[in-house]
Design a protein around this motif. Structure first.
Motif, PDB file in Angstrom:
ATOM      1  N   GLU A 180      25.802  22.714 -44.869  1.00 40.82           N
ATOM      2  CA  GLU A 180      25.632  23.053 -43.453  1.00 40.82           C
ATOM      3  C   GLU A 180      25.052  21.868 -42.686  1.00 40.82           C
ATOM      4  O   GLU A 180      25.450  21.588 -41.548  1.00 40.82           O
ATOM      5  N   LYS A 181      24.129  21.159 -43.304  1.00 36.42           N
ATOM      6  CA  LYS A 181      23.570  19.943 -42.689  1.00 36.42           C
ATOM      7  C   LYS A 181      24.655  18.873 -42.549  1.00 36.42           C
ATOM      8  O   LYS A 181      24.720  18.168 -41.529  1.00 36.42           O
ATOM      9  N   PHE A 182      25.498  18.745 -43.559  1.00 37.59           N
ATOM     10  CA  PHE A 182      26.577  17.755 -43.543  1.00 37.59           C
ATOM     11  C   PHE A 182      27.504  17.966 -42.352  1.00 37.59           C
ATOM     12  O   PHE A 182      28.007  17.009 -41.755  1.00 37.59           O
ATOM     13  N   LEU A 183      27.699  19.221 -41.972  1.00 42.58           N
ATOM     14  CA  LEU A 183      28.556  19.531 -40.825  1.00 42.58           C
ATOM     15  C   LEU A 183      27.990  19.011 -39.518  1.00 42.58           C
ATOM     16  O   LEU A 183      28.728  18.841 -38.542  1.00 42.58           O
ATOM     17  N   THR A 184      26.697  18.759 -39.460  1.00 41.93           N
ATOM     18  CA  THR A 184      26.069  18.297 -38.216  1.00 41.93           C
ATOM     19  C   THR A 184      26.149  16.781 -38.043  1.00 41.93           C
ATOM     20  O   THR A 184      25.801  16.264 -36.974  1.00 41.93           O
ATOM     21  N   LEU A 185      26.575  16.058 -39.079  1.00 42.10           N
ATOM     22  CA  LEU A 185      26.644  14.602 -38.970  1.00 42.10           C
ATOM     23  C   LEU A 185      27.726  14.189 -37.982  1.00 42.10           C
ATOM     24  O   LEU A 185      28.791  14.798 -37.905  1.00 42.10           O
ATOM     25  N   GLU A 186      27.434  13.142 -37.247  1.00 42.95           N
ATOM     26  CA  GLU A 186      28.400  12.596 -36.292  1.00 42.95           C
ATOM     27  C   GLU A 186      28.490  11.089 -36.490  1.00 42.95           C
ATOM     28  O   GLU A 186      27.488  10.388 -36.448  1.00 42.95           O
ATOM     29  N   GLY A 187      29.689  10.614 -36.726  1.00 44.09           N
ATOM     30  CA  GLY A 187      29.884   9.185 -36.906  1.00 44.09           C
ATOM     31  C   GLY A 187      31.280   8.899 -37.411  1.00 44.09           C
ATOM     32  O   GLY A 187      31.894   9.731 -38.077  1.00 44.09           O
ATOM     33  N   ASN A 188      31.771   7.727 -37.088  1.00 47.23           N
ATOM     34  CA  ASN A 188      33.084   7.297 -37.558  1.00 47.23           C
ATOM     35  C   ASN A 188      32.883   6.576 -38.884  1.00 47.23           C
ATOM     36  O   ASN A 188      32.965   5.353 -38.974  1.00 47.23           O
ATOM     37  N   TRP A 189      32.584   7.366 -39.914  1.00 43.33           N
ATOM     38  CA  TRP A 189      32.124   6.809 -41.172  1.00 43.33           C
ATOM     39  C   TRP A 189      33.144   6.981 -42.287  1.00 43.33           C
ATOM     40  O   TRP A 189      33.764   8.038 -42.434  1.00 43.33           O
ATOM     41  N   GLU A 190      33.279   5.927 -43.070  1.00 40.67           N
ATOM     42  CA  GLU A 190      33.998   6.007 -44.334  1.00 40.67           C
ATOM     43  C   GLU A 190      33.036   6.551 -45.390  1.00 40.67           C
ATOM     44  O   GLU A 190      31.833   6.270 -45.356  1.00 40.67           O
ATOM     45  N   ILE A 191      33.559   7.332 -46.317  1.00 41.36           N
ATOM     46  CA  ILE A 191      32.745   7.863 -47.410  1.00 41.36           C
ATOM     47  C   ILE A 191      33.196   7.224 -48.719  1.00 41.36           C
ATOM     48  O   ILE A 191      34.383   7.230 -49.058  1.00 41.36           O
ATOM     49  N   TYR A 192      32.216   6.674 -49.429  1.00 40.99           N
ATOM     50  CA  TYR A 192      32.453   6.063 -50.734  1.00 40.99           C
ATOM     51  C   TYR A 192      31.721   6.903 -51.780  1.00 40.99           C
ATOM     52  O   TYR A 192      30.510   6.799 -51.934  1.00 40.99           O
ATOM     53  N   PRO A 193      32.451   7.758 -52.504  1.00 43.53           N
ATOM     54  CA  PRO A 193      31.804   8.707 -53.422  1.00 43.53           C
ATOM     55  C   PRO A 193      31.456   8.107 -54.775  1.00 43.53           C
ATOM     56  O   PRO A 193      31.899   7.006 -55.129  1.00 43.53           O
ATOM     57  N   GLY A 194      30.684   8.862 -55.541  1.00 44.65           N
ATOM     58  CA  GLY A 194      30.270   8.433 -56.863  1.00 44.65           C
ATOM     59  C   GLY A 194      31.383   8.436 -57.894  1.00 44.65           C
ATOM     60  O   GLY A 194      31.285   7.776 -58.924  1.00 44.65           O
ATOM     61  N   HIS A 195      32.454   9.165 -57.618  1.00 45.37           N
ATOM     62  CA  HIS A 195      33.630   9.209 -58.491  1.00 45.37           C
ATOM     63  C   HIS A 195      34.855   9.336 -57.598  1.00 45.37           C
ATOM     64  O   HIS A 195      34.825  10.027 -56.583  1.00 45.37           O
ATOM     65  N   GLY A 196      35.938   8.694 -57.980  1.00 49.40           N
ATOM     66  CA  GLY A 196      37.183   8.851 -57.244  1.00 49.40           C
ATOM     67  C   GLY A 196      37.315   7.930 -56.040  1.00 49.40           C
ATOM     68  O   GLY A 196      36.588   6.943 -55.902  1.00 49.40           O
ATOM     69  N   SER A 197      38.246   8.295 -55.168  1.00 46.28           N
ATOM     70  CA  SER A 197      38.666   7.433 -54.066  1.00 46.28           C
ATOM     71  C   SER A 197      37.836   7.645 -52.805  1.00 46.28           C
ATOM     72  O   SER A 197      37.254   8.716 -52.607  1.00 46.28           O
ATOM     73  N   PRO A 198      37.807   6.629 -51.927  1.00 46.32           N
ATOM     74  CA  PRO A 198      37.134   6.801 -50.632  1.00 46.32           C
ATOM     75  C   PRO A 198      37.801   7.866 -49.778  1.00 46.32           C
ATOM     76  O   PRO A 198      38.966   8.221 -49.976  1.00 46.32           O
ATOM     77  N   THR A 199      37.049   8.339 -48.799  1.00 45.57           N
ATOM     78  CA  THR A 199      37.553   9.319 -47.851  1.00 45.57           C
ATOM     79  C   THR A 199      36.823   9.096 -46.532  1.00 45.57           C
ATOM     80  O   THR A 199      36.271   8.017 -46.318  1.00 45.57           O
ATOM     81  N   THR A 200      36.847  10.064 -45.640  1.00 45.52           N
ATOM     82  CA  THR A 200      36.160   9.910 -44.356  1.00 45.52           C
ATOM     83  C   THR A 200      35.298  11.127 -44.064  1.00 45.52           C
ATOM     84  O   THR A 200      35.535  12.225 -44.590  1.00 45.52           O
ATOM     85  N   LEU A 201      34.312  10.934 -43.219  1.00 49.21           N
ATOM     86  CA  LEU A 201      33.439  12.036 -42.820  1.00 49.21           C
ATOM     87  C   LEU A 201      34.232  13.154 -42.167  1.00 49.21           C
ATOM     88  O   LEU A 201      34.068  14.332 -42.505  1.00 49.21           O
ATOM     89  N   GLN A 202      35.106  12.802 -41.231  1.00 50.38           N
ATOM     90  CA  GLN A 202      35.849  13.828 -40.509  1.00 50.38           C
ATOM     91  C   GLN A 202      36.724  14.654 -41.446  1.00 50.38           C
ATOM     92  O   GLN A 202      36.804  15.886 -41.322  1.00 50.38           O
ATOM     93  N   HIS A 203      37.356  13.990 -42.403  1.00 50.99           N
ATOM     94  CA  HIS A 203      38.222  14.720 -43.336  1.00 50.99           C
ATOM     95  C   HIS A 203      37.413  15.689 -44.180  1.00 50.99           C
ATOM     96  O   HIS A 203      37.808  16.863 -44.339  1.00 50.99           O
ATOM     97  N   GLU A 204      36.284  15.250 -44.695  1.00 53.05           N
ATOM     98  CA  GLU A 204      35.512  16.119 -45.583  1.00 53.05           C
ATOM     99  C   GLU A 204      34.791  17.225 -44.828  1.00 53.05           C
ATOM    100  O   GLU A 204      34.580  18.314 -45.378  1.00 53.05           O
ATOM    101  N   GLN A 205      34.435  16.989 -43.584  1.00 54.99           N
ATOM    102  CA  GLN A 205      33.830  18.073 -42.802  1.00 54.99           C
ATOM    103  C   GLN A 205      34.816  19.224 -42.599  1.00 54.99           C
ATOM    104  O   GLN A 205      34.409  20.386 -42.545  1.00 54.99           O
ATOM    105  N   LYS A 206      36.103  18.917 -42.539  1.00 58.01           N
ATOM    106  CA  LYS A 206      37.110  19.974 -42.406  1.00 58.01           C
ATOM    107  C   LYS A 206      37.172  20.849 -43.657  1.00 58.01           C
ATOM    108  O   LYS A 206      37.587  22.012 -43.587  1.00 58.01           O
ATOM    109  N   ASN A 207      36.784  20.292 -44.791  1.00 57.70           N
ATOM    110  CA  ASN A 207      36.838  21.040 -46.046  1.00 57.70           C
ATOM    111  C   ASN A 207      35.602  21.904 -46.288  1.00 57.70           C
ATOM    112  O   ASN A 207      35.627  22.810 -47.135  1.00 57.70           O
ATOM    113  N   VAL A 208      34.509  21.624 -45.576  1.00 53.68           N
ATOM    114  CA  VAL A 208      33.241  22.290 -45.853  1.00 53.68           C
ATOM    115  C   VAL A 208      33.305  23.808 -45.718  1.00 53.68           C
ATOM    116  O   VAL A 208      32.739  24.532 -46.557  1.00 53.68           O
TER     117      VAL A 208
END
Length: 197
Positions: free
Chosen positions: A162-190
């Protein structure tokens, strides 16, 4: 900013090297990360851990000793660095800075923001450097971290999402495993993850 990564160990844990203004920050040096890191860095200034699981901290001690640089880790997970709670034979390391919740640092002129998102572990955090969010095992591309391990907490994961949904920024996400993604894309999945928690 230049970002290099290598998937390390049996779990393919991403170790990152972030270079800004000829200085480098190492994030989550896992199993057998040392040789790769030493071959890539010229002026390292710190090691940052997103959380305390063995596959993210395995090479902490060796690199900190060889490079004479500090380790920053979330306060709730600092015990994992020292005590090997999962009995994996993890080399013991010590956090020079135990990060308390949401905290921002200037490390050799590089602004680093830890954001606390517990659930996967008590101290689980993401690290923001410029427009890059290093999410550890909190958020992956089209997935989230597990919350059924010892020291995990499903209710804390819900609050963190729920906190993650409040983030605002044009940010790339670099996870601990797997491929990069974006904040906007992952917020849609929450909403999906919240529905199944």
């Amino acid at each position: 900013m230049d970002i290099k990564s290598k998937a390390c160990g049996a779990y393919g844990t991403n170790c990152y090297i972030v270079k800004i203004n000829d200085k480098e920050i190492i994030i989550d040096p896992g199993v057998n990360a040392t040789a790769w890191v030493l071959g890539e860095v010229e002026n390292p200034v710190a090691i940052l851990n997103t959380h305390g699981h063995f596959d993210h901290v395995w090479s902490n001690h060796e690199l900190a000793e060889k490079l004479n640089i500090p380790i920053y880790a979330p306060e709730g997970d600092c015990f994992m660095l020292e005590n090997d709670p999962f009995l994996q034979g993890t080399p013991s390391s010590h956090a020079d800075v135990c990060v308390r919740g949401d905290e921002t640092f200037a490390i050799e002129g590089i602004n680093v923001a830890f954001m606390h998102f517990p659930g996967h572990t008590p101290g689980c955090s993401v690290i923001l450097i410029e427009n890059a969010l290093f999410s550890g095992d909190f958020i992956f591309k089209n997935s989230i971290g597990r919350y059924d391990f010892p020291y995990s907490d499903a209710e804390q994961m819900r609050i963190s999402l729920e906190k993650f949904l409040t983030l605002e920024g044009n940010w790339e996400i670099y996870p601990g495993h797997g491929s990069p993604t974006t904040l906007q894309h992952e917020q849609k999945n929450v909403p999906h993850w919240l529905a199944v928690l």
